[in-house]
Scaffold this motif. Sequence first.
Motif, PDB file in Angstrom:
ATOM      1  N   GLY A  86       0.789  -1.225   0.000  1.00 56.10           N
ATOM      2  CA  GLY A  86       0.000   0.000   0.000  1.00 56.10           C
ATOM      3  C   GLY A  86       0.819   1.271   0.000  1.00 56.10           C
ATOM      4  O   GLY A  86       1.889   1.363  -0.618  1.00 56.10           O
ATOM      5  N   GLU A  87       0.313   2.276   0.721  1.00 57.67           N
ATOM      6  CA  GLU A  87       0.917   3.608   0.722  1.00 57.67           C
ATOM      7  C   GLU A  87       2.354   3.601   1.237  1.00 57.67           C
ATOM      8  O   GLU A  87       3.220   4.288   0.694  1.00 57.67           O
ATOM      9  CB  GLU A  87       0.063   4.565   1.559  1.00 57.67           C
ATOM     10  CG  GLU A  87       0.532   6.001   1.484  1.00 57.67           C
ATOM     11  CD  GLU A  87      -0.405   6.965   2.178  1.00 57.67           C
ATOM     12  OE1 GLU A  87      -0.003   8.148   2.303  1.00 57.67           O
ATOM     13  OE2 GLU A  87      -1.510   6.584   2.593  1.00 57.67           O
ATOM     14  N   LYS A  88       2.619   2.810   2.275  1.00 59.78           N
ATOM     15  CA  LYS A  88       3.989   2.747   2.808  1.00 59.78           C
ATOM     16  C   LYS A  88       4.964   2.281   1.731  1.00 59.78           C
ATOM     17  O   LYS A  88       6.023   2.881   1.548  1.00 59.78           O
ATOM     18  CB  LYS A  88       4.052   1.801   4.010  1.00 59.78           C
ATOM     19  CG  LYS A  88       3.239   2.245   5.208  1.00 59.78           C
ATOM     20  CD  LYS A  88       3.356   1.294   6.371  1.00 59.78           C
ATOM     21  CE  LYS A  88       2.843  -0.091   6.143  1.00 59.78           C
ATOM     22  NZ  LYS A  88       1.430  -0.313   6.006  1.00 59.78           N
ATOM     23  N   LEU A  89       4.603   1.234   1.009  1.00 57.26           N
ATOM     24  CA  LEU A  89       5.481   0.690  -0.025  1.00 57.26           C
ATOM     25  C   LEU A  89       5.666   1.689  -1.167  1.00 57.26           C
ATOM     26  O   LEU A  89       6.786   1.905  -1.637  1.00 57.26           O
ATOM     27  CB  LEU A  89       4.913  -0.630  -0.552  1.00 57.26           C
ATOM     28  CG  LEU A  89       5.757  -1.364  -1.576  1.00 57.26           C
ATOM     29  CD1 LEU A  89       7.113  -1.737  -1.001  1.00 57.26           C
ATOM     30  CD2 LEU A  89       5.015  -2.611  -2.055  1.00 57.26           C
ATOM     31  N   GLU A  90       4.603   2.316  -1.598  1.00 53.83           N
ATOM     32  CA  GLU A  90       4.714   3.310  -2.677  1.00 53.83           C
ATOM     33  C   GLU A  90       5.569   4.498  -2.243  1.00 53.83           C
ATOM     34  O   GLU A  90       6.375   5.004  -3.023  1.00 53.83           O
ATOM     35  CB  GLU A  90       3.328   3.778  -3.133  1.00 53.83           C
ATOM     36  CG  GLU A  90       2.576   2.724  -3.910  1.00 53.83           C
ATOM     37  CD  GLU A  90       3.374   2.194  -5.098  1.00 53.83           C
ATOM     38  OE1 GLU A  90       3.884   3.000  -5.903  1.00 53.83           O
ATOM     39  OE2 GLU A  90       3.514   0.958  -5.213  1.00 53.83           O
ATOM     40  N   ASN A  91       5.411   4.924  -1.005  1.00 53.38           N
ATOM     41  CA  ASN A  91       6.235   6.027  -0.508  1.00 53.38           C
ATOM     42  C   ASN A  91       7.713   5.656  -0.513  1.00 53.38           C
ATOM     43  O   ASN A  91       8.560   6.463  -0.905  1.00 53.38           O
ATOM     44  CB  ASN A  91       5.805   6.432   0.903  1.00 53.38           C
ATOM     45  CG  ASN A  91       4.463   7.137   0.930  1.00 53.38           C
ATOM     46  OD1 ASN A  91       3.894   7.462  -0.103  1.00 53.38           O
ATOM     47  ND2 ASN A  91       3.948   7.347   2.121  1.00 53.38           N
ATOM     48  N   ILE A  92       8.031   4.444  -0.071  1.00 51.56           N
ATOM     49  CA  ILE A  92       9.421   3.978  -0.059  1.00 51.56           C
ATOM     50  C   ILE A  92       9.989   3.951  -1.470  1.00 51.56           C
ATOM     51  O   ILE A  92      11.139   4.333  -1.690  1.00 51.56           O
ATOM     52  CB  ILE A  92       9.523   2.593   0.610  1.00 51.56           C
ATOM     53  CG1 ILE A  92       9.287   2.726   2.117  1.00 51.56           C
ATOM     54  CG2 ILE A  92      10.868   1.927   0.309  1.00 51.56           C
ATOM     55  CD1 ILE A  92       9.073   1.400   2.829  1.00 51.56           C
ATOM     56  N   ARG A  93       9.198   3.522  -2.429  1.00 45.89           N
ATOM     57  CA  ARG A  93       9.672   3.474  -3.813  1.00 45.89           C
ATOM     58  C   ARG A  93      10.013   4.866  -4.340  1.00 45.89           C
ATOM     59  O   ARG A  93      10.904   5.019  -5.158  1.00 45.89           O
ATOM     60  CB  ARG A  93       8.631   2.797  -4.697  1.00 45.89           C
ATOM     61  CG  ARG A  93       8.593   1.298  -4.505  1.00 45.89           C
ATOM     62  CD  ARG A  93       7.628   0.633  -5.454  1.00 45.89           C
ATOM     63  NE  ARG A  93       7.815  -0.810  -5.427  1.00 45.89           N
ATOM     64  CZ  ARG A  93       6.839  -1.682  -5.376  1.00 45.89           C
ATOM     65  NH1 ARG A  93       5.573  -1.275  -5.380  1.00 45.89           N
ATOM     66  NH2 ARG A  93       7.095  -2.981  -5.366  1.00 45.89           N
ATOM     67  N   HIS A  94       9.304   5.889  -3.880  1.00 45.41           N
ATOM     68  CA  HIS A  94       9.542   7.261  -4.338  1.00 45.41           C
ATOM     69  C   HIS A  94      10.569   8.006  -3.492  1.00 45.41           C
ATOM     70  O   HIS A  94      11.227   8.922  -3.987  1.00 45.41           O
ATOM     71  CB  HIS A  94       8.231   8.056  -4.372  1.00 45.41           C
ATOM     72  CG  HIS A  94       7.300   7.590  -5.440  1.00 45.41           C
ATOM     73  ND1 HIS A  94       7.561   7.770  -6.775  1.00 45.41           N
ATOM     74  CD2 HIS A  94       6.124   6.932  -5.379  1.00 45.41           C
ATOM     75  CE1 HIS A  94       6.585   7.247  -7.491  1.00 45.41           C
ATOM     76  NE2 HIS A  94       5.704   6.730  -6.665  1.00 45.41           N
ATOM     77  N   ASN A  95      10.666   7.635  -2.219  1.00 46.02           N
ATOM     78  CA  ASN A  95      11.598   8.305  -1.309  1.00 46.02           C
ATOM     79  C   ASN A  95      12.042   7.277  -0.264  1.00 46.02           C
ATOM     80  O   ASN A  95      11.289   6.984   0.666  1.00 46.02           O
ATOM     81  CB  ASN A  95      10.924   9.492  -0.640  1.00 46.02           C
ATOM     82  CG  ASN A  95      11.840  10.217   0.322  1.00 46.02           C
ATOM     83  OD1 ASN A  95      12.967   9.807   0.576  1.00 46.02           O
ATOM     84  ND2 ASN A  95      11.343  11.310   0.894  1.00 46.02           N
ATOM     85  N   PRO A  96      13.240   6.725  -0.390  1.00 45.46           N
ATOM     86  CA  PRO A  96      13.660   5.649   0.506  1.00 45.46           C
ATOM     87  C   PRO A  96      14.076   6.093   1.905  1.00 45.46           C
ATOM     88  O   PRO A  96      14.393   5.250   2.745  1.00 45.46           O
ATOM     89  CB  PRO A  96      14.839   5.022  -0.243  1.00 45.46           C
ATOM     90  CG  PRO A  96      15.399   6.141  -1.047  1.00 45.46           C
ATOM     91  CD  PRO A  96      14.214   6.984  -1.445  1.00 45.46           C
ATOM     92  N   ALA A  97      14.077   7.384   2.198  1.00 47.66           N
ATOM     93  CA  ALA A  97      14.420   7.858   3.543  1.00 47.66           C
ATOM     94  C   ALA A  97      13.255   7.547   4.485  1.00 47.66           C
ATOM     95  O   ALA A  97      12.116   7.966   4.246  1.00 47.66           O
ATOM     96  CB  ALA A  97      14.704   9.357   3.527  1.00 47.66           C
ATOM     97  N   VAL A  98      13.540   6.788   5.543  1.00 49.30           N
ATOM     98  CA  VAL A  98      12.496   6.362   6.474  1.00 49.30           C
ATOM     99  C   VAL A  98      12.979   6.531   7.910  1.00 49.30           C
ATOM    100  O   VAL A  98      14.166   6.700   8.169  1.00 49.30           O
ATOM    101  CB  VAL A  98      12.087   4.890   6.248  1.00 49.30           C
ATOM    102  CG1 VAL A  98      11.517   4.688   4.850  1.00 49.30           C
ATOM    103  CG2 VAL A  98      13.244   3.937   6.503  1.00 49.30           C
TER     104      VAL A  98
END
Length: 126
Positions: free
Chosen positions: A49-61
């Motif tokens: 979901g959203e967490k995975l898509e966000n990581i794909r666009h910005n890997p800083a977590v």
Amino acid sequence: MASVPDEAEDLLTSEPLVAHLATCRDGRPHAAPLWYLYRDGLIEIATTGEKLENIRHNPAVALSIQKAEDGDPQWGMTVRGTADVIKSESERITQRLNEKYGAEEDAWQENTGVRIEIGSVDYWTY
């Protein structure tokens, strides 16, 4: 990759706790609870979901983890790092998470594996 202090490693592996993963996309933060594994100086998660898509666009977590007893905090930790989607290891990561957290062996198979290289760790005990 940052070195994780021994005391912080002991806390990370002490018991199954929920972490909150913070991601960011288009300047908008997103935080959500999830299970995690600490192995060999890395954090592994499985998500969708959203967490995975966000990581794909910005890997800083960042991950926030806290241990409390009856609402009384015992310790807390913030881990910052860089996430890498590891689709080829999704099944193995999910199996390890299911084992750690006592889920059915085949639960959460739709999730995608992510490995987080730790950049910094801040932790505290109360």
